[in-house]
Design a protein around this motif. Sequence first.
Motif, PDB file in Angstrom:
ATOM      1  N   ILE A 420       0.873  -1.176   0.000  1.00 31.10           N
ATOM      2  CA  ILE A 420       0.000   0.000   0.000  1.00 31.10           C
ATOM      3  C   ILE A 420       0.909   1.224   0.000  1.00 31.10           C
ATOM      4  O   ILE A 420       1.629   1.463   0.969  1.00 31.10           O
ATOM      5  CB  ILE A 420      -0.925   0.024   1.230  1.00 31.10           C
ATOM      6  CG1 ILE A 420      -1.892  -1.164   1.198  1.00 31.10           C
ATOM      7  CG2 ILE A 420      -1.680   1.341   1.308  1.00 31.10           C
ATOM      8  CD1 ILE A 420      -2.750  -1.292   2.440  1.00 31.10           C
ATOM      9  N   ASN A 428      -8.058   0.481   3.378  1.00 31.70           N
ATOM     10  CA  ASN A 428      -7.122   0.255   2.275  1.00 31.70           C
ATOM     11  C   ASN A 428      -6.717  -1.215   2.159  1.00 31.70           C
ATOM     12  O   ASN A 428      -6.543  -1.741   1.060  1.00 31.70           O
ATOM     13  CB  ASN A 428      -5.882   1.131   2.447  1.00 31.70           C
ATOM     14  CG  ASN A 428      -6.150   2.593   2.158  1.00 31.70           C
ATOM     15  OD1 ASN A 428      -7.127   2.925   1.473  1.00 31.70           O
ATOM     16  ND2 ASN A 428      -5.299   3.475   2.669  1.00 31.70           N
ATOM     17  N   ALA A 461      -2.621   4.156  -2.714  1.00 29.06           N
ATOM     18  CA  ALA A 461      -3.637   4.788  -1.870  1.00 29.06           C
ATOM     19  C   ALA A 461      -3.521   6.307  -1.862  1.00 29.06           C
ATOM     20  O   ALA A 461      -4.500   7.008  -1.570  1.00 29.06           O
ATOM     21  CB  ALA A 461      -3.529   4.250  -0.443  1.00 29.06           C
ATOM     22  N   HIS A 477      -8.871   4.909  -7.002  1.00 31.39           N
ATOM     23  CA  HIS A 477      -7.445   4.586  -6.887  1.00 31.39           C
ATOM     24  C   HIS A 477      -6.991   3.692  -8.039  1.00 31.39           C
ATOM     25  O   HIS A 477      -7.765   2.872  -8.541  1.00 31.39           O
ATOM     26  CB  HIS A 477      -7.173   3.847  -5.578  1.00 31.39           C
ATOM     27  CG  HIS A 477      -7.521   4.620  -4.349  1.00 31.39           C
ATOM     28  ND1 HIS A 477      -6.781   5.681  -3.904  1.00 31.39           N
ATOM     29  CD2 HIS A 477      -8.549   4.477  -3.471  1.00 31.39           C
ATOM     30  CE1 HIS A 477      -7.323   6.161  -2.788  1.00 31.39           C
ATOM     31  NE2 HIS A 477      -8.399   5.453  -2.508  1.00 31.39           N
TER      32      HIS A 477
END
Length: 534
Positions: A420, A428, A461, A477
Amino acid sequence: MTTPAAENQPLAEPRQHRPVLVVDFGAQYAQLIARRVREAKVYSEIVPHTATVDEMLAKDPAAIILSGGPSSVYAPGAPVVDPKLFDAGVPVMGICYGFQAMAQALGGEVAETGLSEFGGTDVDVCATGVLLAGTPEHQVAWMSHGDAVRAAPPGFEVLATSAGAPVAAFEDRERRLFGVQWHPEVKHSEHGQAVLEHFLYGGAGLAPDWTADNVVAEQVEAIRAQIGDARVICALSGGVDSAVAAALVQKAVGDQLTCVHVDHGLMRAGEVEQIERDFVAATGVNLVIRHEKERFLAALAGVTDPEQKRKIIGREFIRVFEDAQRDIVAEAGAHGEEVKFLVQGTLYPDVVESGGGEGAANIKSHHNVGGLPDDLTFSLVEPLRTLFKDEVRAVGSELGVPEEIVSRQPFPGPGLGIRIVGEVTEHNLEILRRADAIAREELTRAGLDGEIWQCPVVLLADVRSVGVQGDGRTYGHPIVLRPVSSEDAMTADWTRLPYDVLSVISTRITNEVREINRVTLDVTSKPPGTIEWE
């Protein structure tokens, strides 16, 4: 990391097999030579060229292979081969630089020919001998040299030539000395593996007995001798290495082993359940799972720097494992038992990269448990420290470890936390898990798992882009697919996935994971990029 007690403990190594020593002259392919020897079912070890002949012979080698290297044999300070090596009665094969060093040490002539050869090169076979038996008269081999052997040493038969190498291969069958100018360990050499096997089987007279079942039997015996009736613990990450190491120790000492899996909330979809269900069912291991998602997410809150993420995850892992360790030790002590040993999934490349594998003290940063404290008093059990990754998978299959774990792609210790780019939050993580699960499912459905070393799926993210989903504007995203092919993760190239598979993955992710409106493909090799983004 090395514990104080570990330095005095016998290592679980299959000493029943006399090694083929690969002498490393600084070539990038030394590990690859060792791997190819293993593929021929013959045990191999790597030693530095600085090792003396006496040190090499102390290992009781079945044969010795001199690797390539970047130097010129006649340059000042270039590595040399002590001629007494060739009088020791041990079969020797020289490759590239090792071939030239052998020729020079035995009275041959090495010089610059004025015609360098790099890459695929036509080789003409003038005598098959032992080394080139059954190979064609004209073949392509992978060369990488500026110097060449102009004249073979006395007693040697010239087997092959090329435009830039008047002597491209030779052998002295009576003394069991052999050599080639090219790199037989490289797949681009059309008959390279056959040449290596001719040396091992025909030249050195070795049997192909380095097999998974033999490794299991020998390691089980060695583990029992090391552990005795003591208790042992293992940090089970769910990856191939720790799972196979645990299965070997479990087979050797049964319920003396307790495994600890730290669920830090950063695993992929279904992996904790798979460990708890499939691994335990297959091995019968005692497993303790510590569910610590909230602890890790709290520690990671607001953190976006990748190195800081790694340090936080490693620190928290240590603390959780220490808590579990204390509980296990307390329980064992209540029954009058002592926990003396810690299992680690150290592999042979870790040993080589840490200093050549001359003992436990060389194992520094390579360990599977995230950086255990230096004052930990357990002795190490490292049943995989002689194995390459493909051999670990074969041993796992022999032990009955579930195929889903044995064939699992490498997965970083910090888990999804470093896939991430941005803050690690539950939201997330859930986005990434769903996208990752789709990508893995479609790659498996397409039968591509065997072609891919690893396929990280990365969530950006901190990035948003405009898209259209359901006739409406979105601001979602992007996801990055990072499929790579590699043998050891030291270098890698991006895998050329079929367009139709990529299309299915992209369509499914953007349809099923509403927060994602773009799927991108990373087509960078390593170097310059790394496999993981963080």
